[in-house]
Scaffold this motif. Sequence first.
Motif, mmCIF file in Angstrom:
data_model
loop_
_atom_site.group_PDB
_atom_site.id
_atom_site.type_symbol
_atom_site.label_atom_id
_atom_site.label_comp_id
_atom_site.label_asym_id
_atom_site.label_seq_id
_atom_site.Cartn_x
_atom_site.Cartn_y
_atom_site.Cartn_z
ATOM 1 N N TRP A 132 -5.872 -3.731 4.623
ATOM 2 C CA TRP A 132 -5.959 -3.810 3.153
ATOM 3 C C TRP A 132 -4.907 -4.752 2.574
ATOM 4 C CZ3 TRP A 132 -9.831 -2.404 0.086
ATOM 5 C CH2 TRP A 132 -10.801 -1.519 0.603
ATOM 6 N N VAL A 169 0.861 -1.180 0.000
ATOM 7 C CA VAL A 169 0.000 0.000 0.000
ATOM 8 C C VAL A 169 0.900 1.233 0.000
ATOM 9 C CG1 VAL A 169 -1.566 1.350 1.455
ATOM 10 C CG2 VAL A 169 -1.976 -1.098 1.120
ATOM 11 N N GLU A 226 1.201 5.773 -1.117
ATOM 12 C CA GLU A 226 0.507 7.042 -1.326
ATOM 13 C C GLU A 226 1.059 7.692 -2.591
ATOM 14 O OE1 GLU A 226 0.814 9.741 1.998
ATOM 15 O OE2 GLU A 226 -0.047 11.395 0.831
ATOM 16 N N ASP A 231 -9.995 2.671 0.183
ATOM 17 C CA ASP A 231 -10.714 3.585 1.056
ATOM 18 C C ASP A 231 -10.156 3.414 2.463
ATOM 19 O OD1 ASP A 231 -12.444 4.970 2.616
ATOM 20 O OD2 ASP A 231 -14.262 3.959 1.916
ATOM 21 N N SER A 232 -9.257 4.305 2.836
ATOM 22 C CA SER A 232 -8.575 4.140 4.117
ATOM 23 C C SER A 232 -9.514 4.397 5.290
ATOM 24 C CB SER A 232 -7.339 5.048 4.185
ATOM 25 O OG SER A 232 -7.708 6.386 3.934
ATOM 26 N N LYS A 233 -10.716 4.866 5.002
ATOM 27 C CA LYS A 233 -11.693 5.044 6.095
ATOM 28 C C LYS A 233 -12.423 3.739 6.412
ATOM 29 C CE LYS A 233 -12.568 9.427 4.419
ATOM 30 N NZ LYS A 233 -13.302 9.471 3.195
ATOM 31 N N PRO A 287 -8.175 0.092 8.581
ATOM 32 C CA PRO A 287 -6.771 0.535 8.642
ATOM 33 C C PRO A 287 -5.994 0.022 7.422
ATOM 34 C CG PRO A 287 -7.462 -0.480 10.717
ATOM 35 C CD PRO A 287 -8.565 -0.705 9.749
ATOM 36 N N LEU A 288 -4.925 0.709 7.079
ATOM 37 C CA LEU A 288 -4.168 0.351 5.873
ATOM 38 C C LEU A 288 -3.655 -1.087 5.918
ATOM 39 C CD1 LEU A 288 -2.141 3.574 5.031
ATOM 40 C CD2 LEU A 288 -4.334 2.779 4.114
ATOM 41 N N SER A 342 -3.305 0.456 -3.615
ATOM 42 C CA SER A 342 -2.781 -0.879 -3.343
ATOM 43 C C SER A 342 -2.359 -1.488 -4.679
ATOM 44 C CB SER A 342 -3.878 -1.742 -2.704
ATOM 45 O OG SER A 342 -3.417 -3.073 -2.545
ATOM 46 N N VAL A 391 -4.466 7.005 -1.778
ATOM 47 C CA VAL A 391 -3.818 5.816 -1.223
ATOM 48 C C VAL A 391 -4.181 4.638 -2.132
ATOM 49 C CG1 VAL A 391 -3.586 4.302 0.779
ATOM 50 C CG2 VAL A 391 -3.920 6.755 1.093
#
Lengths: 338, 338
Positions: free
Chosen positions: B127, B76, B78, B118-120, B123-124, B94, B92
């Motif tokens: 993912w 993951v 940015e 969707d980082s909301k 948590p990363l 992947s 963000v």
Amino acid sequence: MTLENLQFRLASRPVGMAKDTDFQQAAEALRELADGEITVKTLYLSLDPAMRGWMNDAKSYIRPVAIGEVMRAGGVGEVVASKSPKFAVGDVVSGGIGVQAYWQGAATDKTASFFKIDSKLAPLTTWMNTLGMPGMTAYFGLLEVGQPKAGETVVVSGAAGAVGQTVGQVAKQLGCRVVGIAGGKEKCDFVVKELGFDACIDYKTGSVRDGLKEHCPQGVDVYFDNVGGDILDAVLTRINMKARIVICGAISQYNNTTPVKGPANYLSLLVNRARMEGMVVFDYADRYHLGVAALAGWLKEGKIKSKEDVVQGLENFPQALTMLFEGKNFGKLVLKVA
Amino acid sequence: MTLENLQFRLASRPVGMAKDTDFQQAAEALRELADGEITVKTLYLSLDPAMRGWMNDAKSYIRPVAIGEVMRAGGVGEVVASKSPKFAVGDVVSGGIGVQAYWQGAATDKTASFFKIDSKLAPLTTWMNTLGMPGMTAYFGLLEVGQPKAGETVVVSGAAGAVGQTVGQVAKQLGCRVVGIAGGKEKCDFVVKELGFDACIDYKTGSVRDGLKEHCPQGVDVYFDNVGGDILDAVLTRINMKARIVICGAISQYNNTTPVKGPANYLSLLVNRARMEGMVVFDYADRYHLGVAALAGWLKEGKIKSKEDVVQGLENFPQALTMLFEGKNFGKLVLKVA
């Protein structure tokens, strides 16, 4: 006249290959029948690789033969005495006769599960081959588990054997490319020239892997495995995406005194998203009549052939059984008893 | 300011376990972007058992990493620079970042195949676990290949690992009895007490066979295999009729310098008319969004949990990778890069 019933009873659990001394010959007088019973005179016995497994004291799909019990065997016989309305004297029946000259018991016995066969539809030996358990194993194993589609490549080991010969011929009827694996030039020539396989790999004279490379240029979609061991491992290296491997038997491993050799290349199933699935013919019992109808039809039209290897004499049972595991039989092995 | 891009490139093909010296550290300056390109700053890398296979020069479901090439890894990151309308700075994403601090190339690059996350939603690190490849592997492998039904017994090895934890938790959601196999009391306690498995067998302190006897009194209907080797063989002795074995991996065999140990008990497939089938997660790519939706829903409701084990620092990549094969990670292993 009191008839004597020659029997082979299991004397000890074999270690490795079954020996003469693992069987005990017995001769009993036939008894008077009770109501509902029949006497069946054994005409032919079917000799099958699975018999070796039945002699082991291990949990399997069928209970082991007990020490002292008549060795289990399928076969064809003639009803020579009957106190049952189910069968008349002169009826020819197929069922679990056992390795003995006569069978006696209730006509409805579930273990023997005799049924009448039509000896006009095909010779009696064919009823232990293409129209018997091997044929049913081939037919349902290939169609239900292997699920071949026209144009796919089907490989079958033990190609000249009872199951293999029918697997290959049915696959040809379905429009597949068919490659056999067998031991020796004579068997290979037979499945190609007589049975119409596209090719046959002789595992005794060359590398199975090289043979597969040569004869399966499009890879292997269905592998019908009767032998296990190194041949299964070789085929695993050549399977296609979504290939189906039918685990029908593993004759190369049945007499092992060391642990079974597992397929080291099984991770090819992962890479190719392929499937390996076991089958036991008894699961299809309620549809045997459909298998018999299809195979008898092809036999009658001359589209498929049934090849048996007949050994004479009940007294030769132990030696005949050994032939199977040494690959000495050529076609379905049958013992002619009377 | 010119940023330096620390990279781990494959220096040699490992024999057995990958060593530090099988990788070469390189530091390149980041270049100017061309039209359509992006720069992604690596935040986390996903460390997976499959990475060991990618280092071998062998035909598999994906091409091997070339010598000199940046080691392949999902992760993951940015977006920190963009000349593409597909991604904006701050997104963000992947995808296949590789073991490096930055990724540069076309936003539409097929190998990297970046997608926005969707980082909301979670948590990363989640993912890369439950909502990433391991979760997708667990979800589709279990449902599509394992096909468990409510009331059946599901066994999963590597139970505390990335795939195993989700397999077991999803199977519980489906109403199955779930038994894990893991190494050590801590992992076993975790999957039972935290994740809600019915039981867990510690392969390090006892016999897996005995554990299966105790905890699977009704036998095993589905086995999700992440490890291969002796554990696969042990489970094969306890499977039920028509059982399904999902071959997802074989971490016990990946560092072998001797041939893979094939499952000696594979004939249990025959006796039980059972199936062993391989799966590769990429086949379900067009349905990942369905898997993410289902798993994210359960996560949100608190019905399942996502456990990651985070190691700090890109420079620790080789040591962190080794942890996987020594069973030292506890949950999905993730490398925090930035």
